[in-house]
Motif scaffolding. Sequence first.
Motif, mmCIF file in Angstrom:
data_model
loop_
_atom_site.group_PDB
_atom_site.id
_atom_site.type_symbol
_atom_site.label_atom_id
_atom_site.label_comp_id
_atom_site.label_asym_id
_atom_site.label_seq_id
_atom_site.Cartn_x
_atom_site.Cartn_y
_atom_site.Cartn_z
ATOM 1 N N ASP A 1 0.835 -1.207 0.000
ATOM 2 C CA ASP A 1 0.000 0.000 0.000
ATOM 3 C C ASP A 1 0.865 1.250 0.000
ATOM 4 N N PHE A 2 1.940 1.218 0.775
ATOM 5 C CA PHE A 2 2.847 2.362 0.820
ATOM 6 C C PHE A 2 3.513 2.575 -0.536
ATOM 7 N N LEU A 3 3.908 1.478 -1.185
ATOM 8 C CA LEU A 3 4.503 1.590 -2.516
ATOM 9 C C LEU A 3 3.488 2.147 -3.515
ATOM 10 N N PHE A 4 2.226 1.775 -3.341
ATOM 11 C CA PHE A 4 1.171 2.306 -4.213
ATOM 12 C C PHE A 4 1.028 3.814 -4.017
ATOM 13 N N LEU A 5 1.140 4.278 -2.782
ATOM 14 C CA LEU A 5 1.104 5.719 -2.515
ATOM 15 C C LEU A 5 2.305 6.417 -3.151
ATOM 16 N N LEU A 6 3.470 5.778 -3.081
ATOM 17 C CA LEU A 6 4.659 6.374 -3.694
ATOM 18 C C LEU A 6 4.522 6.455 -5.208
ATOM 19 N N GLN A 7 3.865 5.466 -5.808
ATOM 20 C CA GLN A 7 3.610 5.534 -7.247
ATOM 21 C C GLN A 7 2.698 6.716 -7.575
ATOM 22 N N GLY A 8 1.688 6.913 -6.726
ATOM 23 C CA GLY A 8 0.819 8.075 -6.900
ATOM 24 C C GLY A 8 1.573 9.376 -6.721
ATOM 25 N N ALA A 9 2.514 9.401 -5.759
ATOM 26 C CA ALA A 9 3.324 10.602 -5.531
ATOM 27 C C ALA A 9 4.201 10.895 -6.742
ATOM 28 N N TRP A 10 4.700 9.837 -7.391
ATOM 29 C CA TRP A 10 5.517 10.012 -8.589
ATOM 30 C C TRP A 10 4.696 10.637 -9.717
ATOM 31 N N VAL A 11 3.458 10.198 -9.865
ATOM 32 C CA VAL A 11 2.560 10.800 -10.858
ATOM 33 C C VAL A 11 2.320 12.270 -10.527
ATOM 34 N N THR A 12 2.151 12.561 -9.246
ATOM 35 C CA THR A 12 1.971 13.952 -8.816
ATOM 36 C C THR A 12 3.168 14.804 -9.211
ATOM 37 N N LEU A 13 4.378 14.288 -8.999
ATOM 38 C CA LEU A 13 5.582 15.026 -9.359
ATOM 39 C C LEU A 13 5.692 15.221 -10.875
ATOM 40 N N LEU A 14 5.346 14.186 -11.638
ATOM 41 C CA LEU A 14 5.402 14.300 -13.097
ATOM 42 C C LEU A 14 4.405 15.334 -13.603
ATOM 43 N N LEU A 15 3.213 15.353 -13.026
ATOM 44 C CA LEU A 15 2.209 16.350 -13.401
ATOM 45 C C LEU A 15 2.688 17.755 -13.065
ATOM 46 N N THR A 16 3.282 17.906 -11.889
ATOM 47 C CA THR A 16 3.796 19.213 -11.480
ATOM 48 C C THR A 16 4.908 19.675 -12.413
ATOM 49 N N LEU A 17 5.811 18.759 -12.745
ATOM 50 C CA LEU A 17 6.924 19.088 -13.641
ATOM 51 C C LEU A 17 6.414 19.491 -15.023
ATOM 52 N N GLY A 18 5.485 18.719 -15.568
ATOM 53 C CA GLY A 18 4.937 19.033 -16.887
ATOM 54 C C GLY A 18 4.190 20.350 -16.910
ATOM 55 N N ALA A 19 3.362 20.553 -15.888
ATOM 56 C CA ALA A 19 2.576 21.783 -15.818
ATOM 57 C C ALA A 19 3.465 23.009 -15.655
ATOM 58 N N MET A 20 4.493 22.914 -14.806
ATOM 59 C CA MET A 20 5.359 24.060 -14.572
ATOM 60 C C MET A 20 6.271 24.323 -15.758
ATOM 61 N N ALA A 21 6.612 23.292 -16.520
ATOM 62 C CA ALA A 21 7.400 23.513 -17.739
ATOM 63 C C ALA A 21 6.594 24.344 -18.728
ATOM 64 N N ILE A 22 5.334 23.961 -18.909
ATOM 65 C CA ILE A 22 4.448 24.725 -19.799
ATOM 66 C C ILE A 22 4.204 26.117 -19.234
ATOM 67 N N GLY A 23 3.846 26.172 -17.959
ATOM 68 C CA GLY A 23 3.489 27.441 -17.334
ATOM 69 C C GLY A 23 4.634 28.430 -17.258
ATOM 70 N N THR A 24 5.849 27.921 -17.040
ATOM 71 C CA THR A 24 7.002 28.820 -16.915
ATOM 72 C C THR A 24 7.386 29.416 -18.260
ATOM 73 N N VAL A 25 7.496 28.561 -19.287
ATOM 74 C CA VAL A 25 7.877 29.055 -20.613
ATOM 75 C C VAL A 25 6.836 30.045 -21.135
ATOM 76 N N ALA A 26 5.573 29.637 -21.093
ATOM 77 C CA ALA A 26 4.514 30.525 -21.585
ATOM 78 C C ALA A 26 4.352 31.744 -20.684
ATOM 79 N N GLY A 27 4.530 31.557 -19.378
ATOM 80 C CA GLY A 27 4.373 32.665 -18.438
ATOM 81 C C GLY A 27 5.443 33.721 -18.603
#
Length: 216
Positions: A10-36
């Motif tokens: 279960d803890f590993l499953f949470l860490l997998q979810g956390a990894w998705v969260t980090l990837l989403l943050t990275l992708g969103a901020m890459a778009i947001g920073t360049v365009a911003g």
Amino acid sequence: MFSTSFTWNDFLFLLQGAWVTLLLTLGAMAIGTVAGVLCGLLRALLPRATLPLSWLLDVFRSVPLLIQFVLFNSLKSIAGLNWSAFTVACIVLGIYATAFCTEIVRSGVLAVPFNLRRASRSLGLTYLQDLRYIVLPIATRVAFPGWLNLVLSVMKDTALVMWIGIVELLRASQTIVTRIQEPLLVLCIAGLIYYVMSLVVARLGARLETRWQEND
């Protein structure tokens, strides 16, 4: 005696979810920073000509992010676009980050004293050289704390992507809660993971600011 059905898997499953969260943050901020940065410079240097852009970005700042997710996901289906939910999430979060990053950059550029820019031009610097060597370095330092806060905000806002079917940290925790019926424990662990991720980002940002001060 304390007992729980929460397992290592279960803890590993949470860490997998956390990894998705980090990837989403990275992708969103890459778009947001360049365009911003581009939009922020335009808003600061050509305020009247970019009023329509300002009104458009106000829409994305004002409309709740959850509504943007639902509307964009629906429009994707209507338009027949074969985009994954992850792509939709990155685009929506990226546009949302752009709307805020634009104002952060614009404020940073406008914070550069006009007399300083006039002095640089009197020393023979061209307009572009003035932007590159005077305006942008100062504006970057002024805008960086606001940008860092935006990163932390977007990281938390990724929790809303669960509504379009993405299993990030919060969705992963809810899946585990549904199975083992221990919401307090699971949500505390999920909250701790969010805290650790935010703390790492904040500490890295603080270290970068310290290096800037040491190089002055």
